[in-house]
Scaffold this active site. Structure first.
Site, PDB file in Angstrom:
ATOM      1  N   LYS A  96       0.918  -1.254   0.019  1.00 38.32           N
ATOM      2  CA  LYS A  96      -0.026   0.105  -0.181  1.00 38.32           C
ATOM      3  C   LYS A  96       0.886   1.265   0.073  1.00 38.32           C
ATOM      4  O   LYS A  96       1.767   1.447   0.802  1.00 38.32           O
ATOM      5  CB  LYS A  96      -0.872   0.081   1.375  1.00 38.32           C
ATOM      6  CG  LYS A  96      -1.859   1.268   1.333  1.00 38.32           C
ATOM      7  CD  LYS A  96      -2.793   1.109   2.442  1.00 38.32           C
ATOM      8  CE  LYS A  96      -2.104   1.889   3.686  1.00 38.32           C
ATOM      9  NZ  LYS A  96      -2.756   3.345   3.670  1.00 38.32           N
ATOM     10  N   ASP A 105      -3.480   4.430  -1.949  1.00 36.88           N
ATOM     11  CA  ASP A 105      -4.262   4.727  -0.920  1.00 36.88           C
ATOM     12  C   ASP A 105      -4.460   6.237  -0.751  1.00 36.88           C
ATOM     13  O   ASP A 105      -3.812   7.132   0.189  1.00 36.88           O
ATOM     14  CB  ASP A 105      -4.030   4.121   0.653  1.00 36.88           C
ATOM     15  CG  ASP A 105      -5.008   4.318   1.750  1.00 36.88           C
ATOM     16  OD1 ASP A 105      -6.094   4.564   1.042  1.00 36.88           O
ATOM     17  OD2 ASP A 105      -4.705   4.428   2.792  1.00 36.88           O
ATOM     18  N   ASP A 151     -13.450  14.810  -3.313  1.00 33.53           N
ATOM     19  CA  ASP A 151     -13.625  16.094  -3.937  1.00 33.53           C
ATOM     20  C   ASP A 151     -14.892  16.252  -4.794  1.00 33.53           C
ATOM     21  O   ASP A 151     -15.567  15.196  -4.743  1.00 33.53           O
ATOM     22  CB  ASP A 151     -12.269  16.375  -4.810  1.00 33.53           C
ATOM     23  CG  ASP A 151     -11.949  17.894  -4.944  1.00 33.53           C
ATOM     24  OD1 ASP A 151     -13.007  18.936  -5.277  1.00 33.53           O
ATOM     25  OD2 ASP A 151     -10.783  18.337  -4.582  1.00 33.53           O
ATOM     26  N   THR A 179     -10.161   4.385  10.655  1.00 32.33           N
ATOM     27  CA  THR A 179     -10.165   3.504  11.954  1.00 32.33           C
ATOM     28  C   THR A 179      -9.753   4.319  12.891  1.00 32.33           C
ATOM     29  O   THR A 179      -9.871   3.915  14.243  1.00 32.33           O
ATOM     30  CB  THR A 179      -9.295   2.065  11.457  1.00 32.33           C
ATOM     31  OG1 THR A 179      -8.085   2.662  11.065  1.00 32.33           O
ATOM     32  CG2 THR A 179     -10.200   1.222  10.810  1.00 32.33           C
ATOM     33  N   ARG A 232       2.791  -0.236  10.802  1.00 31.73           N
ATOM     34  CA  ARG A 232       3.901  -0.162  11.874  1.00 31.73           C
ATOM     35  C   ARG A 232       4.231  -1.515  12.343  1.00 31.73           C
ATOM     36  O   ARG A 232       5.416  -1.732  12.876  1.00 31.73           O
ATOM     37  CB  ARG A 232       3.695   0.969  12.922  1.00 31.73           C
ATOM     38  CG  ARG A 232       3.618   2.328  12.503  1.00 31.73           C
ATOM     39  CD  ARG A 232       2.924   3.133  13.064  1.00 31.73           C
ATOM     40  NE  ARG A 232       1.465   3.040  13.080  1.00 31.73           N
ATOM     41  CZ  ARG A 232       0.525   3.692  13.418  1.00 31.73           C
ATOM     42  NH1 ARG A 232       0.716   4.884  14.118  1.00 31.73           N
ATOM     43  NH2 ARG A 232      -0.794   3.740  13.299  1.00 31.73           N
TER      44      ARG A 232
HETATM   45  O1  C5P Z   1       0.691   1.528  10.768  1.00 31.85           O
HETATM   46  P1  C5P Z   1      -0.836   0.796  10.892  1.00 31.85           P
HETATM   47  O2  C5P Z   1      -0.857  -0.409  10.715  1.00 31.85           O
HETATM   48  O3  C5P Z   1      -1.693   1.574  11.667  1.00 31.85           O
HETATM   49  O4  C5P Z   1      -1.305   1.648   9.407  1.00 31.85           O
HETATM   50  C1  C5P Z   1      -2.386   1.334   8.794  1.00 31.85           C
HETATM   51  C2  C5P Z   1      -2.503   1.760   7.652  1.00 31.85           C
HETATM   52  O5  C5P Z   1      -3.992   1.830   7.042  1.00 31.85           O
HETATM   53  C3  C5P Z   1      -2.225   3.369   7.353  1.00 31.85           C
HETATM   54  O6  C5P Z   1      -1.388   3.355   6.147  1.00 31.85           O
HETATM   55  C4  C5P Z   1      -3.398   4.036   7.388  1.00 31.85           C
HETATM   56  O7  C5P Z   1      -3.424   5.268   6.289  1.00 31.85           O
HETATM   57  C5  C5P Z   1      -4.314   2.996   6.767  1.00 31.85           C
HETATM   58  N1  C5P Z   1      -5.865   3.153   6.874  1.00 31.85           N
HETATM   59  C6  C5P Z   1      -6.398   3.131   8.018  1.00 31.85           C
HETATM   60  N2  C5P Z   1      -7.786   3.498   8.204  1.00 31.85           N
HETATM   61  C7  C5P Z   1      -8.543   3.493   7.147  1.00 31.85           C
HETATM   62  C8  C5P Z   1      -8.119   3.374   6.003  1.00 31.85           C
HETATM   63  C9  C5P Z   1      -6.698   3.281   5.704  1.00 31.85           C
HETATM   64  O8  C5P Z   1      -5.724   3.111   9.168  1.00 31.85           O
HETATM   65  N3  C5P Z   1      -9.982   3.369   7.518  1.00 31.85           N
END
Ligand code: C5P
Length: 243
Positions: A31, A58, A63, A120, A211
């Site tokens: 992603k 992503d 817009d 989230t 992460r």
């Molecule tokens: O580091 P972590 O596992 O928290 O990353 C989650 C990824 O998912 C991030 O890149 C974040 O932008 C993405 N994301 C999210 N919630 C959403 C859509 C995408 O956390 N609803």
């Protein structure tokens, strides 16, 4: 089958390349989000394309319909398999996104557009504070149904919302779940987290993990542990029920 996507949310190209090169043997999907796209998008996308990895771009487009449709026309050069829009953009915007996708796919591509139902990191209190009276779950349910009605291919939602989404959409509608935390890993700013196994049991098509892999001391071993957890949960799910 629930598949793993790694979120390459890195500040520098070398860091993203480092994560990619240490994990590519076990991972097919990556992603690319704001951070990577805006600072070294072309470079990392070229590397992913060259390595024949699938790209989840992503950009969470949000817009007016014409602008979103135009953006989809532009980002297609990235080679992405999935591009995200915010479901909050509403019916006309999502329909415009679907039309832009159809135009692209008529040339032999197979781009999918998925809608982010709600970030989230947002809680019921955050919604209230921004003037939204409905709960997180109500919003996810309404927006998932709307996204499918507008012709989009799937949604991004937390694992706990997968049953709500499945109840309102057809089985081929793709569900992608971020907010994944293997046991013992800090949740950070994610408010609704779940383990990889919980994502499988809920019926997610993809999990997005950032992460817990990218900041791990050994990203490859973190990937392998997550893949093993996915496989075990998948086997549990496929095993015939014991009487
Ligand atoms: O580091 P972590 O596992 O928290 O990353 C989650 C990824 O998912 C991030 O890149 C974040 O932008 C993405 N994301 C999210 N919630 C959403 C859509 C995408 O956390 N609803």
């Amino acid at each position: 089958m629930t598949q793993l996507m790694i979120a390459l949310d890195e500040a520098k190209l070398e860091e993203a390349q480092d994560v990619f090169r240490h994990t590519a043997a076990d991972v097919l999907w990556y992603k690319v989000g704001y951070q990577a796209y805006y600072s070294f998008g072309n470079e990392i996308l070229a590397e992913l394309r060259e390595a024949r990895r699938n790209i989840f771009l992503d950009l969470k487009l949000h817009d007016i319909p014409n602008t979103v449709a135009g953006a989809i026309g532009s980002v297609v050069r990235s080679g992405a398999s999935f591009v995200t829009v915010h479901a909050e953009g509403g019916r006309a915007m999502m329909q415009a996104a679907a039309q832009a996708r159809d135009k692209i796919n008529a040339t032999g591509r197979s781009l999918k557009i998925v809608a982010v139902t709600l970030l989230t990191s947002i809680s019921n209190d955050d919604l209230k504070e921004t003037g939204v009276d409905k709960s997180v779950h109500e919003i996810v349910s309404i927006r998932a149904a709307l996204a499918q009605d507008c012709g989009l291919d799937g949604v991004v939602c937390p694992v706990e919302a997968v049953p709500i989404v499945r109840a309102r959409t057809s089985p081929e509608f793709t569900i992608i779940c971020p907010g994944i935390r293997p046991a013992g890993v800090a949740s950070g700013d994610q408010k609704r987290t779940a383990t990889p196994a919980e994502a499988v049991l809920a019926g997610a098509d993809f999990i997005v993990v950032g992460r817990p892999i990218t900041k791990a001391l050994d990203p490859r071993s973190a990937v392998q542990k997550i893949c093993a957890e996915l496989a075990t949960a998948q086997a549990e799910l496929s095993a015939p029920e014991r009487s």
